[in-house]
Design a protein around this motif. Structure first.
Motif, PDB file in Angstrom:
ATOM      1  N   UNK A  78     -31.941  25.758 -15.569  1.00  9.34           N
ATOM      2  CA  UNK A  78     -31.848  24.682 -16.758  1.00  9.34           C
ATOM      3  C   UNK A  78     -31.039  23.692 -16.283  1.00  9.34           C
ATOM      4  N   UNK A  79     -31.563  22.444 -16.488  1.00 13.02           N
ATOM      5  CA  UNK A  79     -31.091  21.075 -15.897  1.00 13.02           C
ATOM      6  C   UNK A  79     -29.840  20.713 -17.046  1.00 13.02           C
ATOM      7  N   UNK A  80     -28.691  20.274 -16.293  1.00 13.46           N
ATOM      8  CA  UNK A  80     -27.622  19.894 -16.913  1.00 13.46           C
ATOM      9  C   UNK A  80     -26.790  21.083 -17.545  1.00 13.46           C
ATOM     10  N   UNK A  81     -27.092  22.267 -17.266  1.00 11.28           N
ATOM     11  CA  UNK A  81     -26.447  23.491 -17.822  1.00 11.28           C
ATOM     12  C   UNK A  81     -25.518  24.435 -16.729  1.00 11.28           C
ATOM     13  N   UNK A  82     -25.854  23.786 -15.603  1.00  9.37           N
ATOM     14  CA  UNK A  82     -25.032  24.505 -14.496  1.00  9.37           C
ATOM     15  C   UNK A  82     -25.534  25.769 -14.495  1.00  9.37           C
ATOM     16  N   UNK A  83     -27.107  26.326 -14.639  1.00  8.61           N
ATOM     17  CA  UNK A  83     -27.246  27.440 -14.360  1.00  8.61           C
ATOM     18  C   UNK A  83     -28.845  27.526 -13.567  1.00  8.61           C
TER      19      UNK A  83
END
Length: 109
Positions: A78-83
């Motif tokens: 997931x982009x920008x979710x630190x996942x």
């Protein structure tokens, strides 16, 4: 002559002497196996189609090899979710050599 049979939820088209790769079958190497869910048998002149299977026909084969396919990578991100999650999978398989396609009707013998 070739036949179409059902194994592991998949349909396979085989000829006598052909080696086919199926999902893992829990038998030892060199053991024989019979497939009874045959959907169709045909030669150059005759076609026999089951409704849904041919009841008096079977395919004889023996197990040649067991193994694993190449590893596939499964990536969840997931982009920008630190996942980020990675996972690998190697599917087990069995190589089977078709020895006979048997039908009980006279037109194929």
């Amino acid at each position: 002559m070739y036949a179409i049979f059902l194994n592991g939820g998949k349909q396979h088209r085989v000829k006598e002497g052909q080696i086919i790769r199926l999902e893992k079958i829990n038998l030892k190497i060199g053991k024989s196996i019979k497939f009874k869910e045959i959907l169709m048998i045909t030669d150059k002149k005759n076609i026999k189609i089951g409704t849904p299977i041919l009841s008096q026909s079977l395919i004889e084969a023996y197990i040649e090899n067991h193994g694993k396919h190449k590893k596939i990578k499964i990536l969840k991100f997931n982009k920008r979710k630190h996942y980020k999650k990675t996972q690998g999978h190697r599917q087990l398989f069995t190589d089977v050599k078709i020895t006979k396609i048997i039908t009980n009707t006279k037109e194929f013998n």
